[in-house]
Design a protein around this motif. Structure first.
Motif, short mmCIF file in Angstrom:
data_model
loop_
_atom_site.label_atom_id
_atom_site.label_comp_id
_atom_site.label_asym_id
_atom_site.label_seq_id
_atom_site.Cartn_x
_atom_site.Cartn_y
_atom_site.Cartn_z
N PHE A 69 0.86 -1.18 0.00
CA PHE A 69 0.00 0.00 0.00
C PHE A 69 0.90 1.23 0.00
O PHE A 69 1.73 1.40 0.89
CB PHE A 69 -0.89 0.03 1.25
CG PHE A 69 -1.82 -1.15 1.36
CD1 PHE A 69 -3.01 -1.18 0.64
CD2 PHE A 69 -1.51 -2.22 2.17
CE1 PHE A 69 -3.86 -2.26 0.75
CE2 PHE A 69 -2.37 -3.31 2.28
CZ PHE A 69 -3.54 -3.33 1.57
N THR A 70 0.75 2.08 -1.00
CA THR A 70 1.54 3.31 -1.07
C THR A 70 0.62 4.48 -0.77
O THR A 70 -0.49 4.56 -1.30
CB THR A 70 2.17 3.46 -2.47
OG1 THR A 70 2.98 2.31 -2.73
CG2 THR A 70 3.04 4.71 -2.55
N TYR A 71 1.09 5.38 0.10
CA TYR A 71 0.27 6.51 0.54
C TYR A 71 1.16 7.72 0.85
O TYR A 71 2.37 7.59 1.03
CB TYR A 71 -0.56 6.12 1.77
CG TYR A 71 0.29 5.72 2.96
CD1 TYR A 71 0.57 6.64 3.97
CD2 TYR A 71 0.81 4.44 3.07
CE1 TYR A 71 1.36 6.28 5.07
CE2 TYR A 71 1.60 4.07 4.14
CZ TYR A 71 1.86 5.00 5.14
OH TYR A 71 2.65 4.64 6.21
N THR B 146 5.34 3.29 1.84
CA THR B 146 4.80 2.03 1.37
C THR B 146 4.79 1.06 2.55
O THR B 146 5.75 1.00 3.32
CB THR B 146 5.64 1.45 0.22
OG1 THR B 146 5.60 2.38 -0.86
CG2 THR B 146 5.09 0.13 -0.26
N PHE C 184 -2.35 -2.25 5.81
CA PHE C 184 -3.16 -1.13 5.37
C PHE C 184 -2.96 0.03 6.33
O PHE C 184 -3.12 -0.13 7.54
CB PHE C 184 -4.65 -1.51 5.31
CG PHE C 184 -5.49 -0.46 4.67
CD1 PHE C 184 -5.60 -0.42 3.29
CD2 PHE C 184 -6.13 0.49 5.43
CE1 PHE C 184 -6.37 0.56 2.68
CE2 PHE C 184 -6.90 1.47 4.83
CZ PHE C 184 -7.02 1.51 3.45
N GLU D 136 -4.96 6.93 6.64
CA GLU D 136 -4.17 7.51 5.55
C GLU D 136 -4.91 7.28 4.24
O GLU D 136 -5.75 6.39 4.14
CB GLU D 136 -2.77 6.88 5.46
CG GLU D 136 -1.91 7.08 6.69
CD GLU D 136 -1.43 8.52 6.88
OE1 GLU D 136 -1.65 9.36 6.00
OE2 GLU D 136 -0.83 8.78 7.93
N CYS D 137 -4.61 8.08 3.23
CA CYS D 137 -5.24 7.96 1.92
C CYS D 137 -4.34 7.14 1.01
O CYS D 137 -3.30 7.62 0.56
CB CYS D 137 -5.48 9.35 1.32
SG CYS D 137 -6.33 9.31 -0.25
N VAL D 138 -4.74 5.89 0.77
CA VAL D 138 -3.95 5.00 -0.08
C VAL D 138 -4.07 5.47 -1.53
O VAL D 138 -5.16 5.70 -2.03
CB VAL D 138 -4.44 3.54 0.05
CG1 VAL D 138 -3.74 2.63 -0.95
CG2 VAL D 138 -4.21 3.04 1.47
N GLN D 139 -2.92 5.60 -2.18
CA GLN D 139 -2.91 6.07 -3.56
C GLN D 139 -2.54 4.97 -4.55
O GLN D 139 -2.80 5.10 -5.74
CB GLN D 139 -1.92 7.23 -3.69
CG GLN D 139 -2.38 8.43 -2.88
CD GLN D 139 -1.37 9.54 -2.91
OE1 GLN D 139 -0.23 9.36 -2.55
NE2 GLN D 139 -1.81 10.70 -3.34
N GLU D 140 -1.93 3.89 -4.07
CA GLU D 140 -1.54 2.82 -4.98
C GLU D 140 -1.55 1.50 -4.21
O GLU D 140 -1.11 1.44 -3.06
CB GLU D 140 -0.15 3.08 -5.54
CG GLU D 140 0.32 2.05 -6.53
CD GLU D 140 1.66 2.41 -7.15
OE1 GLU D 140 1.77 3.50 -7.74
OE2 GLU D 140 2.59 1.60 -7.04
N VAL D 141 -2.07 0.46 -4.84
CA VAL D 141 -2.05 -0.89 -4.28
C VAL D 141 -1.37 -1.78 -5.33
O VAL D 141 -1.79 -1.81 -6.48
CB VAL D 141 -3.47 -1.42 -3.98
CG1 VAL D 141 -3.40 -2.81 -3.37
CG2 VAL D 141 -4.22 -0.47 -3.05
#
Length: 129
Positions: free
Chosen positions: A53-55, A72, A76, A80-85
């Motif tokens: 999870f990238t945020y 990363t 989870f 935070e606002c996850v921007q990429e999985v």
């Protein structure tokens, strides 16, 4: 899915032609599904590892976007606002002198719902044991 942004990265000849020729996303996805179905022995028994999870740390609390705040995690990130999985598959078995060495599926969120952004699928020659 944002059809104009989907990327297919592979060393399989037909997949490379689709990506380099600017083929529609539907054609690329169709090729992926056919590849999974037609060559199931290359994909049998694999399981996805836990996703990455990238945020951007602190974005939900008004923090400024910065490379220094990019994180990363395998867990989870709560609040935070996850921007990429990103899902990765470990290297597969040697089948018919080929080995799946990379399968990565990435979903991205940028000012809209999470969408499929890219698939990387690479094979290398190997020696059957």
């Amino acid at each position: 899915m944002d059809k104009s942004r989907f990327k297919l990265r592979t060393n399989a000849p037909e997949g490379r032609r689709l990506e380099q020729g600017g083929s529609p996303t539907g054609d690329k996805i169709d090729w992926l599904m056919r590849t999974f179905n037609d060559h199931s022995e290359l994909f049998s028994g694999f399981a996805f590892e836990k996703p990455d999870f990238t945020y951007m740390r602190g974005k939900l609390k008004g923090g400024k976007p910065s490379v220094d705040n990019l994180r990363t995690s395998k867990r989870f990130p709560k609040d935070e606002c996850v921007q990429e999985v990103n899902y990765d598959v470990p290297t597969g078995p040697c089948v018919m002198l080929q080995q799946l060495t990379r399968l990565s599926i990435t979903f991205v969120k940028d000012e809209r719902p999470l969408s499929l952004r890219s698939v990387e699928m690479f094979f290398n020659a190997c020696t059957a044991k």
